[in-house]
Design a protein around this motif. Structure first.
Motif, PDB file in Angstrom:
ATOM      1  N   ARG A   1      25.910  12.271 -14.128  1.00 14.68           N
ATOM      2  CA  ARG A   1      25.509  12.787 -15.429  1.00 14.68           C
ATOM      3  C   ARG A   1      24.971  14.188 -15.231  1.00 14.68           C
ATOM      4  O   ARG A   1      24.356  14.492 -14.217  1.00 14.68           O
ATOM      5  CB  ARG A   1      24.421  11.902 -16.070  1.00 14.68           C
ATOM      6  N   GLY A   2      25.235  15.053 -16.183  1.00 14.19           N
ATOM      7  CA  GLY A   2      24.635  16.381 -16.143  1.00 14.19           C
ATOM      8  C   GLY A   2      25.149  17.243 -15.016  1.00 14.19           C
ATOM      9  O   GLY A   2      26.346  17.303 -14.743  1.00 14.19           O
ATOM     10  N   VAL A   3      24.214  17.902 -14.296  1.00 15.62           N
ATOM     11  CA  VAL A   3      24.559  18.907 -13.285  1.00 15.62           C
ATOM     12  C   VAL A   3      23.797  18.631 -11.994  1.00 15.62           C
ATOM     13  O   VAL A   3      22.633  18.234 -12.017  1.00 15.62           O
ATOM     14  CB  VAL A   3      24.209  20.319 -13.803  1.00 15.62           C
ATOM     15  N   LEU A   4      24.469  18.829 -10.860  1.00 11.55           N
ATOM     16  CA  LEU A   4      23.830  18.782  -9.542  1.00 11.55           C
ATOM     17  C   LEU A   4      23.893  20.181  -8.950  1.00 11.55           C
ATOM     18  O   LEU A   4      24.982  20.759  -8.832  1.00 11.55           O
ATOM     19  CB  LEU A   4      24.542  17.773  -8.634  1.00 11.55           C
TER      20      LEU A   4
ATOM     21  N   ARG B   1      26.713  24.542  -7.543  1.00  7.86           N
ATOM     22  CA  ARG B   1      26.394  23.831  -8.783  1.00  7.86           C
ATOM     23  C   ARG B   1      27.664  23.210  -9.330  1.00  7.86           C
ATOM     24  O   ARG B   1      28.700  23.870  -9.396  1.00  7.86           O
ATOM     25  CB  ARG B   1      25.803  24.829  -9.793  1.00  7.86           C
ATOM     26  N   VAL B   2      27.611  21.933  -9.730  1.00  3.32           N
ATOM     27  CA  VAL B   2      28.792  21.283 -10.283  1.00  3.32           C
ATOM     28  C   VAL B   2      28.350  20.283 -11.350  1.00  3.32           C
ATOM     29  O   VAL B   2      27.333  19.603 -11.200  1.00  3.32           O
ATOM     30  CB  VAL B   2      29.612  20.578  -9.177  1.00  3.32           C
ATOM     31  N   SER B   3      29.102  20.239 -12.436  1.00  4.88           N
ATOM     32  CA  SER B   3      28.821  19.276 -13.499  1.00  4.88           C
ATOM     33  C   SER B   3      29.670  18.029 -13.302  1.00  4.88           C
ATOM     34  O   SER B   3      30.653  18.045 -12.560  1.00  4.88           O
ATOM     35  CB  SER B   3      29.110  19.894 -14.866  1.00  4.88           C
ATOM     36  N   ALA B   4      29.295  16.958 -14.004  1.00  5.44           N
ATOM     37  CA  ALA B   4      30.030  15.692 -13.883  1.00  5.44           C
ATOM     38  C   ALA B   4      31.477  15.858 -14.338  1.00  5.44           C
ATOM     39  O   ALA B   4      32.403  15.351 -13.710  1.00  5.44           O
ATOM     40  CB  ALA B   4      29.331  14.602 -14.688  1.00  5.44           C
ATOM     41  N   SER B   5      31.700  16.585 -15.430  1.00  7.46           N
ATOM     42  CA  SER B   5      33.060  16.764 -15.949  1.00  7.46           C
ATOM     43  C   SER B   5      33.908  17.614 -15.006  1.00  7.46           C
ATOM     44  O   SER B   5      35.091  17.347 -14.818  1.00  7.46           O
ATOM     45  CB  SER B   5      33.009  17.411 -17.337  1.00  7.46           C
TER      46      SER B   5
END
Length: 398
Positions: free
Chosen positions: A366-369, A293-297
């Motif tokens: 955007r958000g989370v993948l 799991r990884v966020s854009a930031s």
């Protein structure tokens, strides 16, 4: 006469029956066309998935053979534990380009481990900070000139240009580093990032990178307003070190000293280093950890923009920009399943409200993948590529 009147009475009923039959026939034609289209889309997706499965099986077979034939060598993973790999294994999973030691040393990145096989990235040239500035657009050069004048307008501040950045010091203390991250001019300040976390300054904490341990507060200059805010951050760092403004300072035009030059000219000036065939496989290799799991930031801080660009697989097809649209990574994450191959047709059928007439697709972050996806699109933002790669997926540009 009565018979004619009776026939006239039946005319409206006959017309109504004909209309009903026509509507039913049209509905049947539309239903058949929809079924055929759905079958065609499913067939296309199965063919794409079959192609990837065949390639994966071929790679696994070659990998198994190489373990038997080649002499093993040891390399270190991120946990500092030795991992057994072979030279042929390393060569077979390399991408078309490989990152040079000079470029990759900027951050501990470069090798992703997926299915027990290392994946290496590289670039052909190692560009110096000065070379990147010369090939930057005029807006970036102007931001650099204004900010350098602002920094040197303080008493006792000196600058030193090295291969990767320009450092501004007061005595022996580094106050600011100016560098180019991708095409974006960035300043790393000797400030506490937490002091600006909730304000108008969108700063980033890069203290995890050893080279920026003394200047951990990163600020990217993306427009004129950010350039103005950067001058205020310069004032803050100077005030924290009790450095005074030099009232007699005369500014210089650094844009004129940075004329555009081609790669060939920069190679002749030794501002760019070319990676030879012998140097590429012997370059130092670094691991970055794949994530579930990884966020854009988070992704933006884990990979550089130029590294992300090198990781995009290009098929070399022509783009049809007659009807362009965007889709965000978190939308794809919510819509598709682990390991799915995502195409424009899939998005049209599965993403609610997506325009069916779109011919050109750009994927944005955007958000989370939270899953591995293989995504075909006409364009990707650097942050979107980072999210896709860090979760083990692949960004494929048509």
């Amino acid at each position: 006469m009565p018979l004619m009147l009776a026939a006239v009475d039946y005319v409206p009923f006959l017309i109504a029956a004909a209309i009903v039959l026509a509507v039913i026939a049209l509905a049947v034609v539309i239903a058949v066309a929809a079924v055929k289209r759905a079958d065609k889309v499913k067939k296309t997706k199965r063919e794409i998935q079959s192609e990837f499965l065949k390639k994966a099986q071929t790679d696994d077979t070659e990998f198994a053979k190489s373990l038997k034939q080649e002499k093993p060598v040891f390399t270190k993973t991120a946990e500092e534990k030795p991992t057994l790999i072979t030279q042929s294994q390393t060569e077979k999973v390399c991408l078309d380009k490989v990152i040079s030691k000079t470029e990759i040393m900027q951050q501990p990145l470069g090798c992703a481990q997926s299915s027990l096989k290392p994946r290496f990235i590289s670039v052909k040239y190692s560009r110096s900070f000065t070379a990147k500035l010369m090939q930057a657009d005029n807006a970036v050069k102007q931001y650099y000139s204004d900010l350098k004048n602002c920094l040197l307008s303080y008493k006792g501040v000196k600058s030193r240009v090295c291969w990767r950045w320009e450092t501004f010091r007061y005595g022996r203390k580094p106050l600011v580093k100016i560098c180019l991250r991708g095409k974006t001019l960035s300043l790393a300040f000797a400030l506490n990032t937490q002091n600006y976390a909730d304000g108008k300054y969108a700063v980033e904490d890069i203290s995890h990178i050893a080279a920026y341990a003394e200047t951990p507060c990163l600020y990217r200059i993306k427009n004129a307003r950010r350039a103005l805010y950067a001058q205020r951050l310069i004032a803050d760092v100077m005030e924290s070190c009790n450095v005074q403004v030099n009232q007699k300072f005369l500014s210089a035009d650094y844009v004129r000293s940075l004329p555009y030059k081609s790669i060939e000219a920069l190679l002749a000036l030794k501002l760019v280093k070319e990676l030879t065939a012998e140097e590429a496989p012997d370059g130092e290799k670094f691991n970055f950890t794949l994530r579930k799991r990884v966020s854009a930031s988070e992704a933006d801080g884990l990979l550089r923009d130029d590294v992300a660009a090198a990781l995009v697989r290009r098929l070399g097809g022509a783009a049809d920009k007659s009807c362009a649209a965007i889709v965000n990574i978190d939308t794809l994450s919510q819509t598709f399943d682990e390991g799915d191959v995502v195409t424009l047709d899939d998005i049209k059928h599965r993403v609610k409200g997506f325009n069916a007439k779109v011919t050109y697709l750009k994927v944005l972050a955007r958000g989370v993948l939270d899953k591995r996806l293989i995504i075909y699109a006409d364009s990707f933002s650097p942050q979107a590529v980072k999210m896709i790669v860090l979760t083990g997926g692949e960004a494929i540009k048509k």
